[in-house]
Design an enzyme around this catalytic site. Structure first.
Site: not given
Ligand code: IVH
Length: 591
Positions: A119, A140
């Site tokens: 993340k 976003r």
């Molecule tokens: S997936 C439906 N993968 O986390 C899934 N998000 O809390 C949508 N983020 O706005 C996101 N690393 O900025 C995804 N490996 C990752 C991520 C990630 C960071 C952030 C992203 C998003 C936020 C959501």
């Protein structure tokens, strides 16, 4: 005549917008504060003269930013497919629950494969490519509408401006995180210190501040990086049913994909991945705050769908935040709406994750005892769930002679009443209800809050002012407020005051459970209020109940029954409730 004032207003707003940008974004104002203030005063005067703020199409946006930090400088970008958010947890064992829930939902007990990656702690961006060329990039925003940051994104070298090869979809949205490396962050802050500019508190803020620049040349200087983690629109000629395989395809098209990931259906392996990454993360040159677990099959992702803005097929498992050392300087005691006294620890201010923290709730005496906490102790503080400040432990080895025992007051600090002790709550409480000034204020705030009567527009600050003016003493007084009283308190114009009066009238229709809850009786929150409402079905029956009847209700024991009886039998409380019954329309609805 009107037209020229209108033009002048627009001109002033644009000028102020420019100066805001110079001041807040570039940190290099070109006019003095007094000239800026003068421009603001001129604008406000003209707006009053024009008297129709609403008729401007861009007015509110520009008005909002004056003196504030909101910079609506980018145009909007409507996402072609929504940019979802993530459900997150700090408890690694939730992954077991997550896996079970998915299998239950899909009625599938077979092995489901999960794709796990980092993340990244940066900024989500959406990149739209048409015929292989980057045509737009956006933040976003609220998930549906973001800001158009195309020009800025063009300066990020790791983001392809053109997709590699010739085997790509006609239209595709690539999603990922823009971030700043730790080393670039330190270099940037060093140079900001030497040029007397405010430093960024962490790499994420630095990345955000660098990307959301009106002048894209500044973005270019800031060396931002990018990792892909997903996609929006993805109409590829070959059906790819795996998230992992789609990412590999995207990597072939020239996008940077972080090399650390796990594809597995084994929960123990996922927990292991989480633990290893957690240990390794301090050695990475970029910040991450957890791992993200996603169902790999696109077919299953679609079947699972999403609730609100959170996909059922994904969860973020966050790492515990770092502990920061500080020293306790004192303990204060705060009273809540039910009279319970909460000790608050005050310490030398520290910065955790870019936020300055100087106090933490100690909740109850049990926690003080468990921590063996004393004034002047050295302590480790963390932010639970990345938000709530908590004391992890006392550093006993650093303790010196200056420590002092934390002494609880015997009498209420607000009304002087002798405090009582609740073994259940391991806390003292003031039994003086509405007659204790500080408790009464909390009760009034709670009474009008979203959870209770939901009087919109009347926030805690206004309630404090109304109490100080003497217009609000008990909850009954909400319904005696009039527009003159409201207008007397600063910040409330005629229109807003009228609206609040309208909202107060609207709030008179209240369900029985919400009404019982709004009284702030010790031990009686949402769920107990629902039990009481479902049992009595009328406020009168509740008000004239007795101890033994209460004990018949499943879920209500001696402590709660005692507390309710004491509350409803007190003369002053009864008087307030009876008055409220006259004013309100309290209806029963089974919940
Ligand atoms: S997936 C439906 N993968 O986390 C899934 N998000 O809390 C949508 N983020 O706005 C996101 N690393 O900025 C995804 N490996 C990752 C991520 C990630 C960071 C952030 C992203 C998003 C936020 C959501």
């Amino acid at each position: 005549m009107i037209k020229s004032i209108y033009d002048k207003i627009i001109e002033l707003r644009l000028q102020l917008r420019y100066h805001n940008y110079m001041y807040y974004t570039l940190d290099s104002p070109i006019i003095s504060d007094s000239i800026y203030d003068e421009l603001c005063i001129q604008l406000i005067k003209l707006e009053k003269e024009y008297g129709q703020k609403k008729s401007f199409d861009i007015s509110d946006r520009l008005l909002n930013q004056i003196g504030g930090k909101k910079l609506y400088v980018f145009s909007e970008y409507i996402h072609k497919t929504p940019m979802l958010s993530l459900n997150s947890t700090n408890d690694i064992s939730d992954i077991i629950y997550f896996d079970k829930k998915i299998k239950k939902y899909l009625k599938n007990t077979d092995n489901i494969k999960y794709y796990c990656d980092f993340k990244f702690d940066g900024l989500a961006v959406n990149l739209f490519y048409e015929n292989g060329l980057l045509v737009s990039a956006s933040t976003r925003g609220d998930g549906k509408i973001g800001e158009d940051i195309t020009k800025n994104v063009f300066t990020i070298s790791s983001i392809p401006k053109e997709i590699k090869g010739n085997d790509f979809p006609k239209k595709i949205e690539i999603r990922g995180e823009v971030f700043m490396t730790k080393s670039d962050f330190f270099i940037l802050n060093k140079s900001r210190i030497s040029s007397n500019k405010k430093i960024f508190s962490n790499p994420r803020n630095a990345a955000a501040g660098s990307l959301r620049q009106l002048d894209y040349k500044i973005t270019k200087q800031r060396k931002l990086m990018f990792f892909v983690y997903g996609y929006g629109l993805f109409h590829y000629k070959k059906k790819i049913n795996s998230h992992y395989e789609r990412l590999i395809k995207i990597k072939e098209w020239g996008f940077p994909l972080n090399k650390d990931f796990l594809l597995s259906g084994c929960i123990n392996k996922i927990i292991n991945f989480y633990n290893i990454v957690n240990i390794r993360r301090s050695k990475l040159n970029f910040e991450i705050d957890g791992i993200v677990v996603k169902v790999d099959s696109i077919f299953l992702q679609e079947k699972l769908g999403y609730v609100e803005k959170y996909p059922r097929w994904s969860i973020a498992l966050k790492f515990p935040s770092f502990d920061v050392e500080t020293r306790i300087t004192g303990v204060s005691f705060q009273i809540g709406r039910t009279g319970v006294i909460t000790p608050i620890a005050h310490f030398i201010p520290i910065n955790i994750g870019g936020v300055t923290i100087s106090k933490a709730s100690l909740h109850n005496i049990g926690i003080i005892k468990k921590l063996d906490l004393h004034i002047n102790d050295f302590i480790l503080v963390y932010r639970a769930g990345e938000v709530i400040p908590k004391i992890r432990k006392v550093i006993i080895s650093k303790r010196d002679k200056s420590i002092k025992k934390i002494i609880f007051p015997l009498n209420c600090l607000s009304c002087g009443t002798k405090l009582l002790y609740s073994t259940n709550l391991v806390s003292y409480f003031c039994p003086n209800d509405f007659l204790c000034p500080d408790q009464n204020l909390k009760k009034l705030i709670y009474f009008s809050s979203k959870n209770c009567l939901k009087i919109k527009g009347l926030g805690p600050k206004n309630i404090v002012k109304l109490v100080n003016y003497g217009y609000l003493n008990t909850p009954v007084d909400f319904f005696n407020l009039n527009i003159n009283y409201l207008q007397k308190i600063s910040g409330l114009g005629k229109k807003l005051s009228n609206k609040i009066i309208e909202n107060i009238n609207f709030s008179k229709n209240v369900s029985l459970d919400k009404f019982i809850c709004s009284l702030g009786i010790l031990y009686v929150g949402n769920s107990i209020s629902r039990l009481l409402s479902n049992y009595f079905m009328s406020i009168e029956k509740f008000l004239y109940t007795d101890y033994l009847t209460l004990l018949k209700i499943k879920g209500i024991g001696t402590n709660i029954a005692n507390s309710i009886i004491k509350f409803i039998q007190k003369k002053n409380n009864k008087k307030i409730i009876l008055n409220l019954i006259q004013i309100l329309n309290i209806f029963f609805i089974s919940k």
